[in-house]
Design a protein around this motif. Structure first.
Motif, mmCIF file in Angstrom:
data_model
loop_
_atom_site.group_PDB
_atom_site.id
_atom_site.type_symbol
_atom_site.label_atom_id
_atom_site.label_comp_id
_atom_site.label_asym_id
_atom_site.label_seq_id
_atom_site.Cartn_x
_atom_site.Cartn_y
_atom_site.Cartn_z
ATOM 1 N N PRO A 216 2.597 6.409 -5.770
ATOM 2 C CA PRO A 216 2.080 6.037 -4.443
ATOM 3 C C PRO A 216 1.044 4.920 -4.524
ATOM 4 C CG PRO A 216 2.234 8.426 -4.629
ATOM 5 C CD PRO A 216 2.527 7.866 -5.996
ATOM 6 N N GLU A 217 0.222 4.936 -5.583
ATOM 7 C CA GLU A 217 -0.796 3.879 -5.736
ATOM 8 C C GLU A 217 -0.133 2.516 -5.943
ATOM 9 O OE1 GLU A 217 -2.507 7.759 -6.478
ATOM 10 O OE2 GLU A 217 -0.776 6.760 -7.384
ATOM 11 N N MET A 218 0.871 2.458 -6.817
ATOM 12 C CA MET A 218 1.542 1.186 -7.067
ATOM 13 C C MET A 218 2.325 0.742 -5.833
ATOM 14 S SD MET A 218 2.101 -1.322 -9.145
ATOM 15 C CE MET A 218 1.922 -0.933 -10.896
ATOM 16 N N ALA A 219 2.987 1.682 -5.174
ATOM 17 C CA ALA A 219 3.726 1.331 -3.962
ATOM 18 C C ALA A 219 2.789 0.783 -2.897
ATOM 19 C CB ALA A 219 4.484 2.549 -3.433
ATOM 20 N N SER A 220 1.586 1.359 -2.786
ATOM 21 C CA SER A 220 0.606 0.880 -1.815
ATOM 22 C C SER A 220 0.148 -0.534 -2.144
ATOM 23 C CB SER A 220 -0.598 1.828 -1.779
ATOM 24 O OG SER A 220 -1.601 1.338 -0.917
ATOM 25 N N VAL A 221 -0.091 -0.795 -3.424
ATOM 26 C CA VAL A 221 -0.502 -2.143 -3.852
ATOM 27 C C VAL A 221 0.575 -3.161 -3.481
ATOM 28 C CG1 VAL A 221 -0.800 -3.584 -5.918
ATOM 29 C CG2 VAL A 221 -2.048 -1.427 -5.708
ATOM 30 N N ILE A 222 1.830 -2.819 -3.752
ATOM 31 C CA ILE A 222 2.933 -3.744 -3.482
ATOM 32 C C ILE A 222 3.118 -3.929 -1.977
ATOM 33 C CG2 ILE A 222 5.436 -4.030 -3.673
ATOM 34 C CD1 ILE A 222 5.184 -2.623 -6.441
ATOM 35 N N SER A 223 3.043 -2.838 -1.227
ATOM 36 C CA SER A 223 3.218 -2.929 0.224
ATOM 37 C C SER A 223 2.086 -3.727 0.866
ATOM 38 C CB SER A 223 3.271 -1.527 0.837
ATOM 39 O OG SER A 223 4.393 -0.821 0.381
#
Length: 414
Positions: A216-223
């Motif tokens: 979720p942390e990486m997905a948030s960074v990318i989003s």
């Protein structure tokens, strides 16, 4: 002469692929690939996509929503993660213990990252303390690792690195192309923010699709970066170009939109490769992840025992060797390429050469995926022993086979 005579139907020779990958694909995967195509927005197709996401959560051992495929070889998955996560000027730390650590450095530099490395000699791996000391010194935004580097056959321990990264506010990525399925990997338990892999090694499929999972942390960074990029484009704000993801194809924000519930068009899905990836994961979970890792460990041990039984040396730190591939030190006065050539021509068995500082010094022998089987191990040992004797390297006849059989017999005993 007609073109059909010049270029007849493809009919490749039978090979037993016992190198560092690719390996022979599982026949069930090949059958899945031969299925007829359907449209990318057909409800059946989108259902298969949802199944792929669920299946690979089991393979990666994660609850990550964003677990999906990047169309392309395993390097496509690596590049998609890096170009989507790295902002120009970001500090990244890469522990290099083989060729593929250098690959991560190259891709990160192309993303205009500030790349810092630590290195150990090929055949060794890093301790957690070495990596934490480097993180303290560099203060990177991302730690980029390779779990299993086939150039050295070594497996970097990752279990403690997630906690280290959390303590220092570092995003944690690993390339698990060569290791996933043959060695333990726990994406959630180990605190991994992103993992990418490929089908052509322990997963038992062909090269051409790269499973990835994002925390979720990486997905948030990318989003978040995607939102910034869209804002830049809508405002035509040239000063913001440094935030933009330079690749359209490998933009994971766009790929997430494609795999998400909105199914926003990004590319035409590689349907046959999706079928292959789905079958790879289905077969693995049917066998059980613990069982498949144990299978790779067993056949890897048998191969090591057989190699040592014929008087050859194993390269590197055996305690940190991958289950699924090993390096064999080429004996003095033995022509390594001549051995490989005879194995291929007379036995239709392929083993790997090496490169970099190990070029001409080791062979690399894999026991992975569909080829992590007793018959493949024994055939390879018997053929290699015969070729070595023909080349003038004397072994105790049958010792390699007996050593491998001893491993299998010990496993069979209650």
């Amino acid at each position: 002469m007609s073109d059909t005579q010049l270029y007849p139907q493809i009919n490749p020779p039978h090979r037993l692929l016992m190198g560092p990958g690719p390996i022979n694909a599982d026949p069930r995967v090949l059958r899945a690939m031969s299925s007829q195509l359907i449209g990318q927005y057909d409800p059946v197709m989108t259902g298969y996509m949802n199944e792929v996401m669920a299946l690979y959560r089991g393979v990666f051992r994660t609850q990550n929503q964003w677990t999906m495929l990047v169309d392309g070889t395993s390097r496509a998955g690596i590049e998609a993660v890096l170009v989507s996560a790295i902002r120009p000027g970001d500090k990244v730390l890469v522990p290099v213990f083989g060729r593929f650590g250098h690959l991560l450095c190259e891709i990160a530099r192309r993303c205009h990252a500030e790349v810092h490395t630590i290195e150990v000699p090929w055949g060794e791996v890093f301790t957690p303390d070495q990596i934490e000391d480097a993180i303290r010194q560099v203060k990177p935004r991302l730690l980029l690792t390779v779990q299993g580097d086939t150039s050295t056959t070594m497996l970097q321990p990752l279990e403690e690195l997630g906690a280290i990264c959390r303590r220092h506010g570092v995003l944690f990525y690993t390339d698990a192309t060569a290791s996933l399925g043959g060695n333990p990997l726990q994406a959630d338990e180990w605190g991994l923010d992103a993992v990418s892999a490929g089908l052509q090694k322990c997963l038992g499929g062909p090269s051409g699709s790269s499973p990835v999972t994002l925390s979720p942390e990486m997905a948030s960074v990318i989003s978040k970066r995607r939102c910034i990029e869209q804002g830049i484009r809508s405002a035509s704000h040239e000063d913001g170009d440094d935030e933009m993801i330079w690749s359209n194809y490998f933009d994971l924000g766009m790929i997430m939109d494609y795999w998400g519930p909105e199914r926003l068009n990004h590319h035409t899905e590689a349907t046959s490769m999706l079928f292959a990836a789905r079958e790879c994961a289905r077969i693995m979970l049917e066998e059980g992840m613990d069982n498949i890792i144990a299978r790779h460990a067993l056949h890897g041990r048998a191969m090591v025992a057989g190699i040592q039984g014929m008087g050859l040396s194993v390269f590197g730190d055996i305690a940190n060797k991958m289950n699924n591939v090993m390096g064999v030190v080429i004996p003095e006065n033995v022509h390594g390429e001549a051995v490989r050539k005879t194995l291929l021509e007379d036995f239709h068995i392929e083993i790997g050469t090496s490169f970099g500082p190990l070029q001409g010094k080791i062979w690399r022998i894999g026991t992975m995926g569909y080829n992590a089987r007793k018959d493949c191990v024994l055939q390879t040992l018997a053929a290699l022993e015969a070729v070595l004797n023909r080349q003038g390297f004397r072994t105790t006849q049958g010792a390699a086979m007996q050593a491998a059989w001893d491993i299998y017999d010990a496993e069979a005993r209650p």
